[in-house]
Every structure is written in C-alpha cells, then in structure tokens.
Design an enzyme around this catalytic site. Structure first.
Site, PDB file in Angstrom:
ATOM      1  N   ARG A 304      13.727  -4.257 -18.965  1.00 27.50           N
ATOM      2  CA  ARG A 304      13.145  -3.172 -19.761  1.00 27.50           C
ATOM      3  C   ARG A 304      14.038  -1.929 -19.718  1.00 27.50           C
ATOM      4  O   ARG A 304      14.127  -1.175 -20.683  1.00 27.50           O
ATOM      5  CB  ARG A 304      11.709  -2.859 -19.330  1.00 27.50           C
ATOM      6  N   GLU A 703       1.578   3.449 -21.157  1.00 22.26           N
ATOM      7  CA  GLU A 703       2.783   3.893 -20.463  1.00 22.26           C
ATOM      8  C   GLU A 703       3.633   4.926 -21.219  1.00 22.26           C
ATOM      9  O   GLU A 703       4.153   5.848 -20.600  1.00 22.26           O
ATOM     10  CB  GLU A 703       3.684   2.686 -20.163  1.00 22.26           C
TER      11      GLU A 703
HETATM   12  N1  MTE Z   1      -4.574   4.625 -16.623  1.00 21.30           N
HETATM   13  C1  MTE Z   1      -5.384   4.691 -15.549  1.00 21.30           C
HETATM   14  N2  MTE Z   1      -6.402   5.558 -15.565  1.00 21.30           N
HETATM   15  N3  MTE Z   1      -5.189   3.886 -14.464  1.00 21.30           N
HETATM   16  C2  MTE Z   1      -4.135   3.008 -14.405  1.00 21.30           C
HETATM   17  O1  MTE Z   1      -3.975   2.294 -13.417  1.00 21.30           O
HETATM   18  N4  MTE Z   1      -2.158   2.069 -15.570  1.00 21.30           N
HETATM   19  C3  MTE Z   1      -1.136   2.330 -16.566  1.00 21.30           C
HETATM   20  C4  MTE Z   1      -1.776   2.668 -17.914  1.00 21.30           C
HETATM   21  N5  MTE Z   1      -2.771   3.685 -17.757  1.00 21.30           N
HETATM   22  C5  MTE Z   1      -3.245   2.928 -15.530  1.00 21.30           C
HETATM   23  C6  MTE Z   1      -3.539   3.759 -16.642  1.00 21.30           C
HETATM   24  C7  MTE Z   1      -0.228   1.207 -16.767  1.00 21.30           C
HETATM   25  S1  MTE Z   1       1.078   1.029 -15.725  1.00 21.30           S
HETATM   26  C8  MTE Z   1      -0.394   0.309 -17.793  1.00 21.30           C
HETATM   27  S2  MTE Z   1       0.701  -0.943 -18.053  1.00 21.30           S
HETATM   28  C9  MTE Z   1      -1.532   0.411 -18.702  1.00 21.30           C
HETATM   29  O2  MTE Z   1      -2.406   1.490 -18.404  1.00 21.30           O
HETATM   30  C10 MTE Z   1      -2.300  -0.908 -18.652  1.00 21.30           C
HETATM   31  O3  MTE Z   1      -3.445  -0.901 -19.401  1.00 21.30           O
HETATM   32  P1  MTE Z   1      -3.462  -1.234 -20.968  1.00 21.30           P
HETATM   33  O4  MTE Z   1      -2.524  -2.343 -21.177  1.00 21.30           O
HETATM   34  O5  MTE Z   1      -4.859  -1.581 -21.205  1.00 21.30           O
HETATM   35  O6  MTE Z   1      -3.022   0.027 -21.631  1.00 21.30           O
HETATM   36  N1  HPA Z   2       5.964  -4.948 -18.559  1.00 17.52           N
HETATM   37  C1  HPA Z   2       5.080  -4.993 -17.535  1.00 17.52           C
HETATM   38  N2  HPA Z   2       4.940  -6.028 -16.770  1.00 17.52           N
HETATM   39  C2  HPA Z   2       5.714  -7.091 -16.995  1.00 17.52           C
HETATM   40  C3  HPA Z   2       6.634  -7.112 -18.035  1.00 17.52           C
HETATM   41  C4  HPA Z   2       6.768  -5.984 -18.856  1.00 17.52           C
HETATM   42  O1  HPA Z   2       7.569  -5.927 -19.803  1.00 17.52           O
HETATM   43  N3  HPA Z   2       7.251  -8.300 -18.015  1.00 17.52           N
HETATM   44  C5  HPA Z   2       6.709  -8.966 -16.973  1.00 17.52           C
HETATM   45  N4  HPA Z   2       5.776  -8.246 -16.368  1.00 17.52           N
HETATM   46 MO1  MOS Z   3       2.087  -1.236 -16.078  1.00 13.34          MO
HETATM   47  S1  MOS Z   3       3.749  -0.701 -15.007  1.00 13.34           S
HETATM   48  O1  MOS Z   3       3.011  -2.449 -16.999  1.00 13.34           O
HETATM   49  O2  MOS Z   3       1.215  -2.124 -14.935  1.00 13.34           O
END
Ligand code: MTE
Ligand code: HPA
Ligand code: MOS
Length: 748
Positions: A304, A703
């Site tokens: 990434r 993210e």
């Molecule tokens: N928001 C909260 N409140 N708590 C979390 O742990 N994780 C983040 C983001 N927002 C997180 C968060 C991360 S690292 C990711 S990848 C995404 O939420 C995952 O959730 P989604 O795929 O439903 O957006």
């Molecule tokens: N993002 C988060 N988690 C992952 C990914 C990615 O692109 N690939 C494998 N695990």
């Molecule tokens: Mo988020 S770092 O892809 O859990």
C-alpha cells in the site's frame, strides 16, 4: 441518525468482552514474555511458578498439538517462542491460574536463561545486514534516469516517520470456552474473526468447524486488532482446550503497549526533479520499513505504501522501491492508513523541499501537479471520477485572504507565528490482496416483521452497523428500528475478510443489499398473489406499505411478512459479493487494484509559540469527496477522528525504546495522544459526488482523512521558518514541541 450504540455507550450498558460476567471456574491466562530483544532460550525454570497455590497449568511450545504458527504465511511467527526470542514482550509460555493476579505472579516467578544475540532496532541498519522480510519491490513508470537531465531543479533528501500506538480504548482480550466434542467458542476482540478461527484451528490441530469466534463489538481497533488480536485469542484457546475449563486473557494498557506492534516507522530517501515552472518531471523514492520481528501484515502494508508513493499527483517518471526490514521490536502492524500515510509524508516532504529551493510556496507545486481525470497511475490504473482538482478548487474558495492575513499576523507578532499548509488526498479503496475483496450476508425476517442481519463486518466504533442498517432500511423500505445487526460470528458467516481497508461497509453493505433484494423479490411475489395482481413489477414497498404502481394498498409490511410465512415462502436470504474488475499482476506491478479512490483536500492552520515551542492547530478546513453518504454524522465523525488521530502521529505521539529494546513510552503518562484541547476547529464540506463503484453511491471513509493531518507537519515547518529562516528543514515526524523548540533556535 446517531451511532447505533450511542445510547448504550453513554449509559455504560454496551457490552465489551471484559464486561461479560465470568463464573468462579473461569481460569485466567497470562504470558511469560521475553525480557531480551534477541536470543536463544537455554532453559526455563518453572518450579517456583508451578509451586504457587492457584496456578493450574503452564504451557509452552512443546504443548502445541498443531502448528506453532500464527502468521498469514505460516512460517516464522510462533505463538510461543520455541527456541529463539525475537523481541522484548514475546510470549514464551502461558500461565494458567485461578485469578489474573496469580497468573501474573506465576510469570514473574519463572526464570529464563538466555543466550543473548545481537539485536537491531533500526530499519536502515537491518537493511545493511540484509535482514529483509522479503525481497524489495519496485513500482515504476516512465524513466527517471533519463528525466533528470530535463529538470531545472533537483532536490534530494531523507525523511523519517515514527511509530504510533493504536490506543484503542479496549485493550487486547479474549474469552475461550471449551464445548463438547473438542469444540471451542471464543469471544475475542478481533477485527478478523475468520482469521482468528483459522489460526486457532491450525495451532490446536482441529477442523475449523470446531472453532466458533464471536465478536459483538470492539472498543476500537484502528488496525491493531486486524492481525494482532489473534495471538491472545489463540493463547486463551490453547489454555481452554488443554484444561477443559473456560479461560480469560486480558492485557492491561501498559502490557498491551509493550507486547503488541504499532504503526511501522519508515525511513526514506527521495529525489525529485521539476521544470522551472514547478511541474514535477521525476520522482524517485526508496522506503525502508521497520517491520519489527515478524512479517505480520508488513508486506501488505509495504504494498500500500508503493501504491501511494505518488500521493495525489500525476508524475510522468516515477520509481518507488520499498523494502521491509526485520528488526527486534514487536512486530509492527496495520494502523489506519496502512502504509499510505508514510508514503504520502515523503511525497509532501519532497515537494516542500523543492518549493524551498525554488522560493515558492509548496501549494504552488502541489496545485500544478494534481491528478486529472483520465490520468494513469504509475501502477497502471486509470483515474476515473478523479476529484483531486475539484476538491482543491472548492477548498480554495474558503481560503481567500487567508495567506495574506497570516503574513500580516507574522509581521506584527515577533514571538508567535502562524502558517497554513495544504494536503491533497487520494487513497485507493479495496484490499490490495485482491482475494480479500469478498463478503457475505445472512438476512432473516421474523414473523413479526423484524429483521436480523449477520455479515462479516465488525463494529469497532466506525459506525458500520449504522451503514448496514441504512442499506437494509432503504432496500426494504422499512423503519431502521426494525433492523438489528447481529454479532459477527463465524458459524453464521464463513470465511470473512477482516474489517479493514476502510472496506467494511462497502463489501458487507453490498452483500446485505443483495440479500435484501432477494427477499424483496420473493415478497413482491407474495404481495402480487395476495392482491391478485399479475404484473409483479407493479408491486412496490414504500415505508412499510405495499403499493401497486403508485396506489397504496391496505397491505402493510407486517401483514405481508405474515402472508409470506403462511404461504411457506422463505424469509431468509444469504448473499455473496465480490468486488468486480479488480486485479493486479505482481510480475509487472501493474493492474487495476482498487475499486475507486477517495479524494479530498485539507488546509491546516497552526500557531506557534516561538518562546516555548508550543503550538496549536487552530483550524482545519476540509473538502471531502464522500459520495452519497449512508450516514452523514458517522462520516463526519470518521473524518474528525481520523484527522485528530493523524495529528497525534505527526506531533505529540513519540514511541521510544531504550537501547535494549524495552519500550519506555509504555503508558499514557509518557505517550501523549491528542486530547480535546489539541483538537482543532474542523470545518468539513463534502463534494457533491456520486460513486457508482460502492454501495448506494457511498464512499469508504474510515482511513483516508487521517492523511489530511500530514499538512500539520508542513504548517509547523513554515511557522518555524517564519521565526528562524536559518533553520535547515528536516523531515522527521513526529514534530514534537521539543523538536520544534530546538528548530526555532538552531542556526543551520
Ligand atoms: N473508527 C473508530 N471509531 N474505531 C476504529 O477502530 N478503525 C479505522 C476506521 N475508523 C476505526 C475507526 C480503520 S483502521 C479502518 S480500516 C476502518 O475504520 C474500518 O472500518 P470500515 O471498513 O467499516 O470503515
Ligand atoms: N488494507 C488493510 N488490511 C489489509 C490490506 C489492505 O489493503 N490487505 C490485507 N490486509
Ligand atoms: Mo484498518 S488499518 O485497514 O484496520
């Protein structure tokens, strides 16, 4: 719509693993961990621990029936160190006792004899010694070597970006219950229930169907529980399986901080070349990732990084090389942004350095090089619905007069300086491991018309439950309070991908959408029959009522469900979704890896106290390309949260290990995360945009906004320059107040 758990959270009624009432026969597990960073285990004396009243059992690698491997790759990632220890905090044995205190006491009584080996903590030193997790990878387009000669300006430099602790509220925890016939049920705080299930089955040498993993919710994950919840769940499972009693394993804050991995620190070398007008002609970068002791997710994160090396810019000649370096630190892991923030920091540093040399504001170079519609990314994908320029332009309208006001302020204030910096965003959405882009959902309608949804999404505060409810409510056209999202459970949903990559609501939302559409199709048939209508397409459900064409009938949702049941129509549906048209060819490092990109732009304003080095991020203005939001409040919360989390990474959050690899910053009195006073005023505006590539035109949000905070570093650098023009700019995040103070008074 507020967060689905808001009221429960506010009242303290939402249940986390640690809230589950345990019976007196519950045993407690605690690891004996390595106190050295690298060495061989010569001998462990367990006598005193075993003699301790209340200690039930102690297990080591020798007690593992299956493979002692908890990694994706199935090599080099032991659950319990069998011979060699690779970092301070690595589990060597597991103590099982009647209370958590006794288990910890037992661990303290163990005597381990080591043969100490050389330990390395720095990625560049590891690189020099050839300690790589895998061979380096290079993404390239054009020909940088030929392009340098056409450049009017060439700048080279180095950057460092630091580790970051996840500081999820809920620390690592698992409960394991033995079931009949060799089975186990786990309540685990994991972002990856299926991965946890698979590893437990592998370690205990059981078929996966004997291992059930259930996740109600997490008190935050932020990537720290994508891979690294597995170890604790597996240790609890091992203990429960061996003792045939339920086992709990919970880490305290400082144990969690000491034993688990963080955001990867990166070191990088860059070289950037521009023409006299500020157009970037060539960019070359090499990333040194500090992986820590094992692979974990480092290679996916490195990938990434490579995908985001070019930031939001179109650069005709680009060469990005990245290598994952093995060091003797706890294995670093996923953290919101997943390697992209580290890459974008270098890109922005290169632009900043070039701007300095050319006597321009960095924004002049940023603006000129933004991606346009139809541009090709250097990894082969075409930028479609590219909104780098649109968000930049919309943001500019909010900034009129701002630079001027700052310049005036700085003229009239000797000991306070303000600065403004911009950060354009472009973040690819999809797991870069293509196969992970799949999800399934199971939807039941009960005879009272209430709906139960199971899918692979884990709620960790990000509001994915709200979004799934919004999808189902919209497709079925029923009230949101009729819908419940169930816990995430491996017996209801098989082979789920982690909730990660900001992809949780996209993937699971699509699966829920398809399942609801299937149910809707059968319900329409039932309605047509009940109403004696031959044209099924004329039937519609709207706000819990059946319509024929535009005419409301007397048939309500509840009655329709009753009729479906009485006519023996299935009220359950299972659906599967796989993101279409994505692929990546690693032999060419080219393809179409993402479903789409999220764009946006932020302007960050800081004020620096030049006497004390203290600073405040005053205001952040954001224009965000959010698609048609499934839940605006959730999206705003995600943008604000991500921004503030990113701000911590760049400013106050500094991870420090001592010379022997012990974490010094192992509690929150020594590791400073942003508090409410550090949070700036945040103004968010959404681009009015569609996104055909995600569920109901929405866009992933979790993210990407973290990366807006990168502008904080450069705003601070400008504020320092306004006070001390002699400062030789360095790119070494976090820019702590201590570093800022030194910069303010450094002469070259
Ligand atoms: N928001 C909260 N409140 N708590 C979390 O742990 N994780 C983040 C983001 N927002 C997180 C968060 C991360 S690292 C990711 S990848 C995404 O939420 C995952 O959730 P989604 O795929 O439903 O957006
Ligand atoms: N993002 C988060 N988690 C992952 C990914 C990615 O692109 N690939 C494998 N695990
Ligand atoms: Mo988020 S770092 O892809 O859990």
């Amino acid at each position: 719509m507020s967060h689905s758990d808001a009221v429960l959270h506010l009242r303290g009624e939402s249940i986390f693993v640690d809230d589950i009432v345990v019976t007196p026969e519950m045993l407690h597990a605690f690891p004996l961990v390595s106190t050295i960073a690298h060495g061989l285990i010569k001998n462990i004396d367990f006598q005193a621990a075993q003699a301790l009243e209340g200690v039930v059992a102690i297990f080591t690698a020798a007690n593992i029936a299956g493979e002692n491997q908890i990694g994706n790759a199935s090599v080099g990632e032991e659950l319990l160190a069998s011979r060699e220890v690779l970092y301070v905090g690595q589990p060597v044995a597991i103590m099982v006792a009647k209370t958590p205190e006794l288990a910890k006491q037992a661990a303290a009584l163990c005597q381990v004899e080591y043969q100490i080996l050389e330990a390395i903590f720095n990625a560049r030193i590891a690189d020099n010694k050839g300690l790589h997790i895998a061979p380096p990878r290079t993404f390239a387009v054009g020909n940088v070597d030929n392009a340098w000669q056409d450049c009017a300006v060439i700048v080279e430099g180095q950057t460092e970006s630091g580790a970051q602790e996840h500081v999820y509220f809920e620390t690592q925890i698992a409960l394991a219950y033995p079931l009949e016939n060799g089975g186990l049920k786990l309540l685990s705080a994991t972002q990856s229930p299926s991965f946890t299930q698979k590893i437990i089955a592998r370690v205990l040498n059981k078929p996966m169907h004997l291992v059930e993993v259930d996740v109600l919710r997490l008190g935050g994950g932020f990537g720290g529980k994508e891979e690294q919840a597995t170890m604790w769940a597996t240790l609890a499972a091992l203990a429960a399986d061996k003792t045939q009693q339920p086992v709990k394993l919970a880490l305290s804050r400082s144990e969690d901080m000491s034993f688990t991995g963080k955001r990867h620190p990166y070191s990088a070398d860059f070289k950037i070349g521009l023409n006299a007008q500020g157009k970037i002609l060539a960019y070359q970068v090499k990333f040194y990732q500090n992986a820590g002791a094992t692979a974990d997710l480092s290679l996916a994160i490195l990938e990434r990084t490579l995908f985001h090396a070019g930031g939001s810019y179109f650069i005709p000649n680009l060469k990005a090389t990245a290598v994952s370096c093995q060091t003797h630190l706890p294995s670093n892991t996923a953290f919101r942004g997943f390697g992209a923030p580290q890459a974008m920091f270098v890109m922005e540093a290169a632009i900043f350095a070039a701007a300095e040399k050319m006597g321009l504001d960095a924004s002049v170079i940023q603006q000129q090089n933004l991606l346009s519609e139809g541009d090709y990314f250097y990894y082969g994908m075409k930028a479609e619905n590219a909104r780098a320029k649109a968000s930049w332009q919309q943001l500019q309208q909010r900034l009129t007069g701002q630079q001027q006001a700052i310049a005036e302020f700085n003229c009239t204030h000797r000991l306070e300086k303000k600065a403004l910096a911009l950060m354009p965003l472009c973040f690819g959405i999809a797991f870069t491991a293509t196969f992970l882009n799949q999800a399934s959902a199971l939807v039941h309608i009960y005879t009272d018309g209430s709906v139960s949804i199971s899918c692979g999404a884990v709620e960790m505060g990000q509001g994915v439950k709200n979004k799934l409810i919004a999808v189902a409510a919209r497709v079925l056209s029923i009230a949101e309070n009729r819908i419940k999202i169930e816990s995430t459970n491996t017996t209801r949903i098989a082979n789920m991908s982690p909730t990660a990559a900001s992809n949780g609501s996209d993937l699971n939302g699509q699966a829920v959408l398809i399942a609801c559409q299937q149910l809707l199709a059968s319900l329409k048939k039932v309605a047509a029959e009940a109403l004696n209508v031959t044209d099924i397409d004329a039937i519609r459900i709207q706000q819990e009522r059946v319509y024929v064409k535009d005419v409301a009938t007397d048939l309500t949702w509840s009655q329709l469900i009753g009729k479906a049941y009485m006519t023996r129509t299935s009220l359950s549906a299972q659906a599967f979704y796989a993101t279409p048209d994505i692929y990546f060819d690693r032999s060419k490092e080219s393809g179409n890896p993402f479903a789409y990109h999220v764009y946006g732009c932020a302007a960050v304003e800081v004020t620096l106290d030049c006497l004390r080095g203290r600073y405040q991020v005053d205001k952040v203005r954001i224009v965000h390309d959010g698609g048609q939001s499934l839940d605006l409040k959730v999206d705003i919360g995600q943008i604000e949260g991500a921004l503030v989390q990113g701000l911590g990474w760049l400013t106050s959050e500094e991870i420090i290990f001592d010379d022997s690899g012990h974490l010094k910053t192992n509690d929150l009195s020594q590791y400073k995360i942003p508090d409410i006073y550090a949070a700036p005023e945040i103004e968010i505006e959404f681009l009015n945009s569609d996104n055909p590539a995600a569920v109901l035109n929405s866009k992933a949000v979790g993210e990407p906004p973290l990366m807006y905070a990168i502008a904080v570093y450069f705003a601070l650098a400008k504020a320092v320059q306004a006070f001390n023009p002699d400062w030789q700019t360095v790119y070494d995040a976090p820019f702590t107040p201590e570093k800022v103070l030194l910069a303010l008074y450094r002469k070259i």
